[in-house]
Enzyme design. Sequence first.
Site, PDB file in Angstrom:
ATOM      1  N   LYS A 105      71.695 -55.653 -31.767  1.00  0.00           N
ATOM      2  CA  LYS A 105      71.473 -54.277 -31.296  1.00  0.00           C
ATOM      3  C   LYS A 105      72.625 -53.742 -30.451  1.00  0.00           C
ATOM      4  O   LYS A 105      73.102 -52.646 -30.677  1.00  0.00           O
ATOM      5  CB  LYS A 105      70.230 -54.208 -30.392  1.00  0.00           C
ATOM      6  N   ASN A 158      68.396 -49.567 -24.042  1.00  0.00           N
ATOM      7  CA  ASN A 158      68.325 -50.983 -23.676  1.00  0.00           C
ATOM      8  C   ASN A 158      69.706 -51.552 -23.326  1.00  0.00           C
ATOM      9  O   ASN A 158      69.836 -52.489 -22.548  1.00  0.00           O
ATOM     10  CB  ASN A 158      67.730 -51.743 -24.871  1.00  0.00           C
ATOM     11  N   HIS A 218      60.337 -62.577 -28.318  1.00  0.00           N
ATOM     12  CA  HIS A 218      59.354 -61.884 -27.477  1.00  0.00           C
ATOM     13  C   HIS A 218      57.921 -62.159 -27.923  1.00  0.00           C
ATOM     14  O   HIS A 218      57.053 -61.309 -27.763  1.00  0.00           O
ATOM     15  CB  HIS A 218      59.582 -60.357 -27.523  1.00  0.00           C
TER      16      HIS A 218
HETATM   17  N1  UMA Z   1      57.632 -55.647 -12.489  1.00  0.00           N
HETATM   18  C1  UMA Z   1      56.473 -55.167 -11.874  1.00  0.00           C
HETATM   19  N2  UMA Z   1      55.262 -55.660 -12.316  1.00  0.00           N
HETATM   20  C2  UMA Z   1      55.164 -56.590 -13.326  1.00  0.00           C
HETATM   21  C3  UMA Z   1      56.346 -57.027 -13.939  1.00  0.00           C
HETATM   22  C4  UMA Z   1      57.570 -56.537 -13.499  1.00  0.00           C
HETATM   23  O1  UMA Z   1      56.513 -54.359 -10.978  1.00  0.00           O
HETATM   24  O2  UMA Z   1      54.048 -56.990 -13.657  1.00  0.00           O
HETATM   25  C5  UMA Z   1      58.916 -55.125 -12.010  1.00  0.00           C
HETATM   26  C6  UMA Z   1      59.947 -56.206 -11.702  1.00  0.00           C
HETATM   27  O3  UMA Z   1      59.737 -56.764 -10.442  1.00  0.00           O
HETATM   28  C7  UMA Z   1      61.246 -55.410 -11.773  1.00  0.00           C
HETATM   29  C8  UMA Z   1      60.931 -54.362 -12.803  1.00  0.00           C
HETATM   30  O4  UMA Z   1      59.516 -54.344 -13.021  1.00  0.00           O
HETATM   31  O5  UMA Z   1      61.595 -54.769 -10.576  1.00  0.00           O
HETATM   32  C9  UMA Z   1      61.667 -54.796 -14.069  1.00  0.00           C
HETATM   33  O6  UMA Z   1      61.572 -53.886 -15.014  1.00  0.00           O
HETATM   34  P1  UMA Z   1      61.834 -54.281 -16.537  1.00  0.00           P
HETATM   35  O7  UMA Z   1      61.722 -55.746 -16.737  1.00  0.00           O
HETATM   36  O8  UMA Z   1      60.971 -53.428 -17.352  1.00  0.00           O
HETATM   37  O9  UMA Z   1      63.371 -53.984 -16.770  1.00  0.00           O
HETATM   38  P2  UMA Z   1      64.324 -52.797 -16.319  1.00  0.00           P
HETATM   39  O10 UMA Z   1      65.107 -53.237 -15.142  1.00  0.00           O
HETATM   40  O11 UMA Z   1      63.619 -51.491 -16.235  1.00  0.00           O
HETATM   41  O12 UMA Z   1      65.321 -52.802 -17.567  1.00  0.00           O
HETATM   42  C10 UMA Z   1      64.883 -52.309 -18.815  1.00  0.00           C
HETATM   43  C11 UMA Z   1      65.236 -53.296 -19.901  1.00  0.00           C
HETATM   44  N3  UMA Z   1      64.587 -54.592 -19.627  1.00  0.00           N
HETATM   45  C12 UMA Z   1      63.662 -55.126 -20.435  1.00  0.00           C
HETATM   46  O13 UMA Z   1      63.341 -54.628 -21.466  1.00  0.00           O
HETATM   47  C13 UMA Z   1      63.036 -56.432 -20.009  1.00  0.00           C
HETATM   48  C14 UMA Z   1      66.734 -53.480 -19.979  1.00  0.00           C
HETATM   49  O14 UMA Z   1      67.024 -54.270 -21.106  1.00  0.00           O
HETATM   50  C15 UMA Z   1      67.392 -52.105 -20.157  1.00  0.00           C
HETATM   51  O15 UMA Z   1      68.793 -52.252 -20.099  1.00  0.00           O
HETATM   52  C16 UMA Z   1      66.942 -51.143 -19.073  1.00  0.00           C
HETATM   53  O16 UMA Z   1      65.519 -51.063 -19.059  1.00  0.00           O
HETATM   54  C17 UMA Z   1      67.460 -49.728 -19.307  1.00  0.00           C
HETATM   55  O17 UMA Z   1      66.879 -49.162 -20.453  1.00  0.00           O
HETATM   56  C18 UMA Z   1      67.455 -55.629 -20.860  1.00  0.00           C
HETATM   57  C19 UMA Z   1      66.643 -56.603 -21.704  1.00  0.00           C
HETATM   58  O18 UMA Z   1      66.632 -57.785 -21.410  1.00  0.00           O
HETATM   59  C20 UMA Z   1      68.897 -55.765 -21.256  1.00  0.00           C
HETATM   60  N4  UMA Z   1      66.009 -56.150 -22.776  1.00  0.00           N
HETATM   61  C21 UMA Z   1      65.267 -57.007 -23.706  1.00  0.00           C
HETATM   62  C22 UMA Z   1      66.213 -57.617 -24.720  1.00  0.00           C
HETATM   63  O19 UMA Z   1      67.274 -57.027 -24.973  1.00  0.00           O
HETATM   64  O20 UMA Z   1      65.845 -58.674 -25.290  1.00  0.00           O
HETATM   65  C23 UMA Z   1      64.222 -56.179 -24.420  1.00  0.00           C
END
Ligand code: UMA
Length: 438
Positions: free
Chosen positions: A110, A133, A180
Amino acid sequence: MKGLKVGIIGAGRSGMAAARFLRRLGARVLLSERGRIHGPLPKGIDVETGKHSSRLLDSDLIIRSPGIPGHLPILKKITRRGIPVWSELELASRYARFKELIAITGTNGKTTATTLVGEFFKTTKNPTFVVGNIGTPLSDVALRTTAKSNVVVEVSSYQLENIRTFHPTVSCILNITPDHLEHHGTMKAYASAKARIFENQTPEDVCVLNADDASCRRLATHCRAKLFWFSRRQKLKSGIYLDGNDVVIRWNKINSRWPLRSNLPGPHNVENILASVAMAVAGGVTFKGIRRVLSTFKGVEHRLEWVRTLRGARYINDSKATNVDSTRVALASFPGPLIIIMGGEGKGSPYAPLRSLIKSRVKRILLIGEDAPQIEKELRGAAPMERLGTLTKAVLRASQVAERDDVVLLSPACASFDQYRNYEERGREFKALVRKLA
Ligand code: UMA
């Protein structure tokens, strides 16, 4: 949005961006985060940390961060109350304006494809935004887009789970292999989440799909958009494919053939290129622009990234390999001998698909992180293994055993969250450690 009560669950990158965006639109925002908030908070928003309380049930709309698991009790209550739940992608895409909205998903490739498609569209006169992402949330740029913009979005299955109106002009599913599963439960549910990328498309739109991937072929029957198939392995009646070293395009009255010149290693990158060219062609980019970009594009950080050659051994950073299939692809890109660093937070998918490649190409496996015992169990006998625990120890050990012409490959097949904030931090640490080696 003015005056609407919006609850945001998760204050990561997308949650924070959604909060900033909603504030600008005049919504009343409650940002709910189970941990702590990192970074400056937008002014005028209500925050709760350390929990997700029933205050969220008072919202008119919920924005769910991609990492929030579906089984979270508060999310269940929210759904039961009938409060709409959107992803940040759904929210932002309602406000984005564009000439082309290109959305790319798939288990692997991706980020490379999104970056490459972004470079292709930058050769046109119109402003191009590369978001999703890949790093910058769409919310951060949505209000700057115009009817002339090209918006290229990397989209994950998590974000697609909570869309309603998201409607790309060009969509693409690169491939679908197990990943996932801890989140989606089954392969079928995972594939269905991915297929939502084209659910609002019409015959005016284009969907780029992988003809070599059985899951993509199955999903195609549900797609109303005009199909643009790509294949590395077979000649297609209609679509884009590789014939020897030539790229051949036969699609929508286009008939073109030219030699592929690219610096990206591995057969998987040929697929990323074919899909990306298809998206660019569908969006009207000229072949001149496409070929110019291809001849200079060097790939993306943390994806089969060369770091250093030390005493004849190459060190490669593939920290972005957060699942088994990504690591399989990395192994297939180097004939060996390989010293591979694997491990981290496992995702519940089997490591066995790596066995034959490891047997033929890998001379030593260095294990780090939480899932090391599981990897050891599943790959026993494929190659000598050592448990090192941390990346620091693994890099040092690799440098002791590496010989001329070896490839030292960090390709963990696991997420990084047991030891790092994200795969980028893991990749940067690997590069720093390698550069420090005497
Ligand atoms: N959190 C809660 N409650 C919960 C679980 C988590 O409050 O029950 C909080 C965590 O403490 C943390 C926040 O939620 O503070 C994390 O949010 P998130 O994991 O949804 O991630 P973001 O920081 O918002 O980043 C996301 C994407 N992450 C995921 O999909 C896991 C990022 O992709 C992306 O760059 C960003 O949005 C901007 O769009 C990363 C990823 O790993 C690169 N993606 C996966 C992948 O590519 O395989 C899907």
